[in-house]
Design a protein around this motif. Structure first.
Motif, mmCIF file in Angstrom:
data_model
loop_
_atom_site.group_PDB
_atom_site.id
_atom_site.type_symbol
_atom_site.label_atom_id
_atom_site.label_comp_id
_atom_site.label_asym_id
_atom_site.label_seq_id
_atom_site.Cartn_x
_atom_site.Cartn_y
_atom_site.Cartn_z
ATOM 1 N N LEU A 1 -12.849 -9.623 -18.488
ATOM 2 C CA LEU A 1 -14.023 -10.163 -17.798
ATOM 3 C C LEU A 1 -14.609 -11.358 -18.553
ATOM 4 C CD1 LEU A 1 -15.721 -6.831 -16.738
ATOM 5 C CD2 LEU A 1 -14.986 -8.638 -15.172
ATOM 6 N N VAL A 2 -14.735 -11.230 -19.861
ATOM 7 C CA VAL A 2 -15.283 -12.319 -20.664
ATOM 8 C C VAL A 2 -14.344 -13.521 -20.642
ATOM 9 C CG1 VAL A 2 -15.903 -13.046 -23.007
ATOM 10 C CG2 VAL A 2 -16.704 -10.849 -22.135
ATOM 11 N N SER A 3 -13.057 -13.271 -20.768
ATOM 12 C CA SER A 3 -12.083 -14.357 -20.725
ATOM 13 C C SER A 3 -12.170 -15.117 -19.404
ATOM 14 C CB SER A 3 -10.672 -13.796 -20.925
ATOM 15 O OG SER A 3 -9.727 -14.828 -20.871
ATOM 16 N N SER A 4 -12.284 -14.377 -18.312
ATOM 17 C CA SER A 4 -12.411 -14.993 -17.002
ATOM 18 C C SER A 4 -13.693 -15.825 -16.914
ATOM 19 C CB SER A 4 -12.409 -13.918 -15.914
ATOM 20 O OG SER A 4 -12.665 -14.479 -14.655
ATOM 21 N N LEU A 5 -14.794 -15.281 -17.424
ATOM 22 C CA LEU A 5 -16.065 -15.993 -17.412
ATOM 23 C C LEU A 5 -15.984 -17.275 -18.240
ATOM 24 C CD1 LEU A 5 -19.100 -16.127 -16.674
ATOM 25 C CD2 LEU A 5 -19.526 -14.835 -18.770
ATOM 26 N N VAL A 6 -15.415 -17.196 -19.426
ATOM 27 C CA VAL A 6 -15.300 -18.367 -20.297
ATOM 28 C C VAL A 6 -14.500 -19.459 -19.602
ATOM 29 C CG1 VAL A 6 -14.304 -19.248 -22.460
ATOM 30 C CG2 VAL A 6 -15.608 -17.120 -22.465
ATOM 31 N N GLN A 7 -13.410 -19.077 -18.962
ATOM 32 C CA GLN A 7 -12.573 -20.078 -18.287
ATOM 33 C C GLN A 7 -13.263 -20.659 -17.052
ATOM 34 O OE1 GLN A 7 -9.854 -21.509 -19.475
ATOM 35 N NE2 GLN A 7 -10.218 -20.215 -21.251
ATOM 36 N N ARG A 8 -13.824 -19.797 -16.220
ATOM 37 C CA ARG A 8 -14.391 -20.255 -14.949
ATOM 38 C C ARG A 8 -15.708 -20.992 -15.117
ATOM 39 N NH1 ARG A 8 -16.010 -16.374 -11.528
ATOM 40 N NH2 ARG A 8 -16.102 -14.837 -13.162
ATOM 41 N N ALA A 9 -16.600 -20.480 -15.955
ATOM 42 C CA ALA A 9 -17.955 -21.031 -16.035
ATOM 43 C C ALA A 9 -18.143 -22.022 -17.182
ATOM 44 C CB ALA A 9 -18.969 -19.894 -16.169
ATOM 45 N N PHE A 10 -17.313 -21.927 -18.216
ATOM 46 C CA PHE A 10 -17.536 -22.743 -19.411
ATOM 47 C C PHE A 10 -16.319 -23.577 -19.792
ATOM 48 C CE2 PHE A 10 -20.415 -19.127 -19.612
ATOM 49 C CZ PHE A 10 -21.622 -19.776 -19.736
ATOM 50 N N ASP A 11 -15.374 -23.680 -18.876
ATOM 51 C CA ASP A 11 -14.181 -24.500 -19.095
ATOM 52 C C ASP A 11 -13.506 -24.174 -20.423
ATOM 53 O OD1 ASP A 11 -12.392 -26.352 -18.067
ATOM 54 O OD2 ASP A 11 -13.385 -28.050 -19.041
ATOM 55 N N GLY A 12 -13.531 -22.890 -20.796
ATOM 56 C CA GLY A 12 -12.866 -22.427 -22.008
ATOM 57 C C GLY A 12 -13.660 -22.593 -23.289
ATOM 58 N N ALA A 13 -14.879 -23.099 -23.219
ATOM 59 C CA ALA A 13 -15.676 -23.365 -24.416
ATOM 60 C C ALA A 13 -16.501 -22.145 -24.816
ATOM 61 C CB ALA A 13 -16.584 -24.568 -24.182
ATOM 62 N N VAL A 14 -16.072 -21.461 -25.863
ATOM 63 C CA VAL A 14 -16.762 -20.267 -26.347
ATOM 64 C C VAL A 14 -18.162 -20.615 -26.844
ATOM 65 C CG1 VAL A 14 -16.701 -18.408 -28.065
ATOM 66 C CG2 VAL A 14 -14.607 -19.082 -26.888
ATOM 67 N N ASP A 15 -18.316 -21.759 -27.508
ATOM 68 C CA ASP A 15 -19.633 -22.140 -28.022
ATOM 69 C C ASP A 15 -20.644 -22.334 -26.881
ATOM 70 O OD1 ASP A 15 -18.203 -24.469 -27.255
ATOM 71 O OD2 ASP A 15 -19.378 -25.733 -28.608
ATOM 72 N N ALA A 16 -20.188 -22.860 -25.748
ATOM 73 C CA ALA A 16 -21.080 -23.030 -24.594
ATOM 74 C C ALA A 16 -21.492 -21.667 -24.027
ATOM 75 C CB ALA A 16 -20.405 -23.874 -23.517
ATOM 76 N N LEU A 17 -20.566 -20.711 -24.038
ATOM 77 C CA LEU A 17 -20.894 -19.351 -23.602
ATOM 78 C C LEU A 17 -21.969 -18.750 -24.502
ATOM 79 C CD1 LEU A 17 -20.241 -16.636 -22.019
ATOM 80 C CD2 LEU A 17 -18.693 -16.180 -23.927
ATOM 81 N N VAL A 18 -21.785 -18.880 -25.801
ATOM 82 C CA VAL A 18 -22.744 -18.314 -26.753
ATOM 83 C C VAL A 18 -24.110 -18.987 -26.607
ATOM 84 C CG1 VAL A 18 -23.274 -18.015 -29.216
ATOM 85 C CG2 VAL A 18 -20.956 -17.576 -28.372
ATOM 86 N N GLN A 19 -24.114 -20.310 -26.450
ATOM 87 C CA GLN A 19 -25.382 -21.016 -26.274
ATOM 88 C C GLN A 19 -26.098 -20.541 -25.014
ATOM 89 O OE1 GLN A 19 -26.995 -23.367 -28.408
ATOM 90 N NE2 GLN A 19 -28.605 -22.621 -27.054
ATOM 91 N N SER A 20 -25.352 -20.367 -23.939
ATOM 92 C CA SER A 20 -25.951 -19.873 -22.695
ATOM 93 C C SER A 20 -26.489 -18.460 -22.866
ATOM 94 C CB SER A 20 -24.929 -19.909 -21.559
ATOM 95 O OG SER A 20 -24.664 -21.237 -21.195
#
Length: 130
Positions: A81-100
């Protein structure tokens, strides 16, 4: 059919099964109702039937009742689920996920300490694998 990602409601049901191991439809229904969910028991039954078709749960018959258990591992499912979210919503950027995540809910001091520990472990693991 490849393993499908669960919907939000399916994830709630899986959460009950992961916590309890095995449950009848009624037990899942009662647990969700106890969490404040307004669902009919036959709705829970319909979800479990669909989740069986999606291979998210399995069941065995015990007398007249069906006893369900998760067919997917919690850690693997959450990871997918997290991998899918990172790819779909953050274009693979883990740092953007964490910031959000930080913007949505500022972490407590205990959570920040845990995150620092996870970073240390991750960096140590990276050094070992080189």
């Amino acid at each position: 059919m490849s393993e499908q990602l669960p919907t939000d409601r399916e994830l709630q049901i899986l959460g009950v099964l992961w916590a309890r191991g095995e449950c009848t439809v009624r037990e899942v229904y009662e647990e969700l109702r106890g969490q404040g969910e307004a669902l009919a028991q036959n709705t829970v039954q319909a979800f479990l039937r669909l989740m069986t078709e999606k291979k998210l749960v399995t069941y065995r018959q015990q007398g007249r009742a069906f006893v369900y258990q998760a067919a997917v591992a919690e850690k693997r499912t959450r990871g997918r689920l997290v991998s899918s979210l990172v790819q779909r919503a953050f274009d693979g950027a883990v740092d953007a996920l964490v910031q959000s995540a930080f913007d949505a809910k500022p972490p407590s001091e205990a959570e920040l300490q845990r995150l620092e520990e996870l970073l240390k472990q991750h960096r140590a693991g990276k050094k070992k694998s080189r």
